[in-house]
Scaffold this motif. Sequence first.
Motif, PDB file in Angstrom:
ATOM      1  N   TYR A  49      29.434 -32.124  29.826  1.00 31.42           N
ATOM      2  CA  TYR A  49      27.997 -32.068  30.055  1.00 31.42           C
ATOM      3  C   TYR A  49      27.733 -32.049  31.554  1.00 31.42           C
ATOM      4  CZ  TYR A  49      27.398 -33.259  25.126  1.00 31.42           C
ATOM      5  OH  TYR A  49      27.427 -33.250  23.753  1.00 31.42           O
ATOM      6  N   HIS A  50      26.580 -31.476  31.942  1.00 34.97           N
ATOM      7  CA  HIS A  50      26.209 -31.406  33.362  1.00 34.97           C
ATOM      8  C   HIS A  50      26.244 -32.785  34.018  1.00 34.97           C
ATOM      9  CE1 HIS A  50      25.219 -27.259  32.815  1.00 34.97           C
ATOM     10  NE2 HIS A  50      24.007 -27.433  32.321  1.00 34.97           N
ATOM     11  N   TRP A  51      25.730 -33.802  33.319  1.00 33.02           N
ATOM     12  CA  TRP A  51      25.670 -35.141  33.916  1.00 33.02           C
ATOM     13  C   TRP A  51      27.072 -35.691  34.173  1.00 33.02           C
ATOM     14  CZ3 TRP A  51      28.047 -38.827  31.047  1.00 33.02           C
ATOM     15  CH2 TRP A  51      28.061 -38.686  29.648  1.00 33.02           C
ATOM     16  N   TYR A  52      28.006 -35.396  33.289  1.00 31.22           N
ATOM     17  CA  TYR A  52      29.377 -35.890  33.475  1.00 31.22           C
ATOM     18  C   TYR A  52      30.014 -35.215  34.692  1.00 31.22           C
ATOM     19  CZ  TYR A  52      34.100 -37.423  32.499  1.00 31.22           C
ATOM     20  OH  TYR A  52      35.341 -38.000  32.593  1.00 31.22           O
ATOM     21  N   LYS A  53      29.805 -33.910  34.798  1.00 33.37           N
ATOM     22  CA  LYS A  53      30.313 -33.175  35.953  1.00 33.37           C
ATOM     23  C   LYS A  53      29.720 -33.749  37.240  1.00 33.37           C
ATOM     24  CE  LYS A  53      30.119 -28.609  38.071  1.00 33.37           C
ATOM     25  NZ  LYS A  53      29.698 -27.214  37.886  1.00 33.37           N
ATOM     26  N   GLU A  54      28.444 -34.104  37.205  1.00 36.67           N
ATOM     27  CA  GLU A  54      27.795 -34.692  38.376  1.00 36.67           C
ATOM     28  C   GLU A  54      28.459 -36.006  38.779  1.00 36.67           C
ATOM     29  OE1 GLU A  54      25.057 -34.713  41.515  1.00 36.67           O
ATOM     30  OE2 GLU A  54      25.515 -33.114  40.098  1.00 36.67           O
ATOM     31  N   HIS A  55      28.795 -36.843  37.795  1.00 38.38           N
ATOM     32  CA  HIS A  55      29.502 -38.100  38.089  1.00 38.38           C
ATOM     33  C   HIS A  55      30.841 -37.820  38.778  1.00 38.38           C
ATOM     34  CE1 HIS A  55      26.636 -40.499  35.969  1.00 38.38           C
ATOM     35  NE2 HIS A  55      27.143 -40.382  34.753  1.00 38.38           N
ATOM     36  N   VAL A  56      31.599 -36.884  38.227  1.00 43.51           N
ATOM     37  CA  VAL A  56      32.927 -36.564  38.779  1.00 43.51           C
ATOM     38  C   VAL A  56      32.791 -35.994  40.185  1.00 43.51           C
ATOM     39  CG1 VAL A  56      34.974 -35.097  38.483  1.00 43.51           C
ATOM     40  CG2 VAL A  56      33.942 -36.225  36.485  1.00 43.51           C
ATOM     41  N   LEU A  57      31.853 -35.081  40.373  1.00 44.38           N
ATOM     42  CA  LEU A  57      31.655 -34.465  41.679  1.00 44.38           C
ATOM     43  C   LEU A  57      31.264 -35.500  42.731  1.00 44.38           C
ATOM     44  CD1 LEU A  57      31.461 -31.962  43.471  1.00 44.38           C
ATOM     45  CD2 LEU A  57      29.119 -31.661  42.639  1.00 44.38           C
ATOM     46  N   ARG A  58      30.294 -36.341  42.412  1.00 43.86           N
ATOM     47  CA  ARG A  58      29.863 -37.356  43.383  1.00 43.86           C
ATOM     48  C   ARG A  58      30.976 -38.351  43.695  1.00 43.86           C
ATOM     49  NH1 ARG A  58      23.948 -38.374  44.021  1.00 43.86           N
ATOM     50  NH2 ARG A  58      22.890 -36.580  43.097  1.00 43.86           N
ATOM     51  N   GLY A  59      31.773 -38.700  42.686  1.00 45.72           N
ATOM     52  CA  GLY A  59      32.904 -39.603  42.918  1.00 45.72           C
ATOM     53  C   GLY A  59      33.950 -38.970  43.820  1.00 45.72           C
ATOM     54  N   ALA A  60      34.218 -37.688  43.606  1.00 44.37           N
ATOM     55  CA  ALA A  60      35.206 -36.992  44.437  1.00 44.37           C
ATOM     56  C   ALA A  60      34.740 -36.909  45.882  1.00 44.37           C
ATOM     57  CB  ALA A  60      35.454 -35.592  43.868  1.00 44.37           C
ATOM     58  N   ILE A  61      33.457 -36.637  46.078  1.00 50.28           N
ATOM     59  CA  ILE A  61      32.917 -36.570  47.441  1.00 50.28           C
ATOM     60  C   ILE A  61      32.967 -37.951  48.086  1.00 50.28           C
ATOM     61  CG2 ILE A  61      30.798 -36.205  48.767  1.00 50.28           C
ATOM     62  CD1 ILE A  61      30.132 -33.949  46.687  1.00 50.28           C
ATOM     63  N   PRO A  80      24.558 -28.149  29.185  1.00 51.42           N
ATOM     64  CA  PRO A  80      23.506 -29.153  29.034  1.00 51.42           C
ATOM     65  C   PRO A  80      23.805 -30.080  27.858  1.00 51.42           C
ATOM     66  CG  PRO A  80      22.657 -26.944  28.561  1.00 51.42           C
ATOM     67  CD  PRO A  80      24.107 -26.805  28.919  1.00 51.42           C
ATOM     68  N   ASP A  81      23.416 -31.321  27.999  1.00 51.47           N
ATOM     69  CA  ASP A  81      23.572 -32.296  26.924  1.00 51.47           C
ATOM     70  C   ASP A  81      22.393 -32.128  25.966  1.00 51.47           C
ATOM     71  OD1 ASP A  81      23.801 -34.537  25.294  1.00 51.47           O
ATOM     72  OD2 ASP A  81      24.295 -35.882  26.935  1.00 51.47           O
ATOM     73  N   PRO A  82      22.644 -31.924  24.684  1.00 48.01           N
ATOM     74  CA  PRO A  82      21.525 -31.797  23.742  1.00 48.01           C
ATOM     75  C   PRO A  82      20.714 -33.088  23.613  1.00 48.01           C
ATOM     76  CG  PRO A  82      23.625 -31.824  22.573  1.00 48.01           C
ATOM     77  CD  PRO A  82      23.937 -31.783  24.035  1.00 48.01           C
ATOM     78  N   ARG A  89      19.335 -40.805  31.317  1.00 41.31           N
ATOM     79  CA  ARG A  89      19.863 -42.158  31.535  1.00 41.31           C
ATOM     80  C   ARG A  89      21.096 -42.117  32.437  1.00 41.31           C
ATOM     81  NH1 ARG A  89      20.422 -43.360  26.441  1.00 41.31           N
ATOM     82  NH2 ARG A  89      22.625 -42.897  26.296  1.00 41.31           N
ATOM     83  N   GLU A  90      21.961 -41.145  32.221  1.00 38.09           N
ATOM     84  CA  GLU A  90      23.176 -41.026  33.034  1.00 38.09           C
ATOM     85  C   GLU A  90      22.864 -40.658  34.485  1.00 38.09           C
ATOM     86  OE1 GLU A  90      26.378 -41.661  32.454  1.00 38.09           O
ATOM     87  OE2 GLU A  90      26.033 -42.272  30.390  1.00 38.09           O
ATOM     88  N   LEU A  91      21.896 -39.783  34.688  1.00 30.86           N
ATOM     89  CA  LEU A  91      21.589 -39.308  36.026  1.00 30.86           C
ATOM     90  C   LEU A  91      20.631 -40.205  36.806  1.00 30.86           C
ATOM     91  CD1 LEU A  91      21.323 -35.490  35.293  1.00 30.86           C
ATOM     92  CD2 LEU A  91      23.191 -36.681  36.446  1.00 30.86           C
ATOM     93  N   CYS A  92      19.986 -41.148  36.143  1.00 32.33           N
ATOM     94  CA  CYS A  92      18.998 -41.978  36.820  1.00 32.33           C
ATOM     95  C   CYS A  92      19.616 -42.866  37.908  1.00 32.33           C
ATOM     96  CB  CYS A  92      18.205 -42.821  35.823  1.00 32.33           C
ATOM     97  SG  CYS A  92      19.068 -44.254  35.179  1.00 32.33           S
ATOM     98  N   ILE A  93      20.907 -43.079  37.877  1.00 36.79           N
ATOM     99  CA  ILE A  93      21.537 -43.913  38.914  1.00 36.79           C
ATOM    100  C   ILE A  93      21.504 -43.262  40.285  1.00 36.79           C
ATOM    101  CG2 ILE A  93      23.035 -45.072  37.252  1.00 36.79           C
ATOM    102  CD1 ILE A  93      25.351 -43.383  38.334  1.00 36.79           C
ATOM    103  N   TYR A  94      21.232 -41.964  40.351  1.00 37.09           N
ATOM    104  CA  TYR A  94      21.220 -41.255  41.621  1.00 37.09           C
ATOM    105  C   TYR A  94      19.819 -41.177  42.234  1.00 37.09           C
ATOM    106  CZ  TYR A  94      25.773 -39.965  39.819  1.00 37.09           C
ATOM    107  OH  TYR A  94      27.034 -40.000  39.319  1.00 37.09           O
ATOM    108  N   ARG A  95      18.845 -41.746  41.576  1.00 37.95           N
ATOM    109  CA  ARG A  95      17.470 -41.687  42.101  1.00 37.95           C
ATOM    110  C   ARG A  95      17.217 -42.826  43.040  1.00 37.95           C
ATOM    111  NH1 ARG A  95      15.575 -40.746  36.304  1.00 37.95           N
ATOM    112  NH2 ARG A  95      16.147 -38.597  36.038  1.00 37.95           N
TER     113      ARG A  95
END
Length: 95
Positions: A49-61, A80-82, A89-95
Amino acid sequence: DDDRLILDQYEGLGLSYDSKQVEVTTDSEQTLSAFTYTALDIGTSIPPYHWYKEHVLRGAIEHGFPPKYIQFIEHFESKPDPDQERSERELCIYR
């Protein structure tokens, strides 16, 4: 141990993932025992899912992964996550 049972359920232990004991070495050369989840069905036929990829990308950076690896993650296909509520909920930690 109680948290591990909850995490096992959340991660789909036995359905999507298996658990494996590993040894990791810290920057100070200390060896620790840990566990990791490994996918049972490996391949690009099931994009994350996009949100999971975002977690991995931000962690790698955050952890200073090499630029080529960052680019690999950025170009990795995701979907996209259906479940829109879970995605938010997953992406709200980046706000």
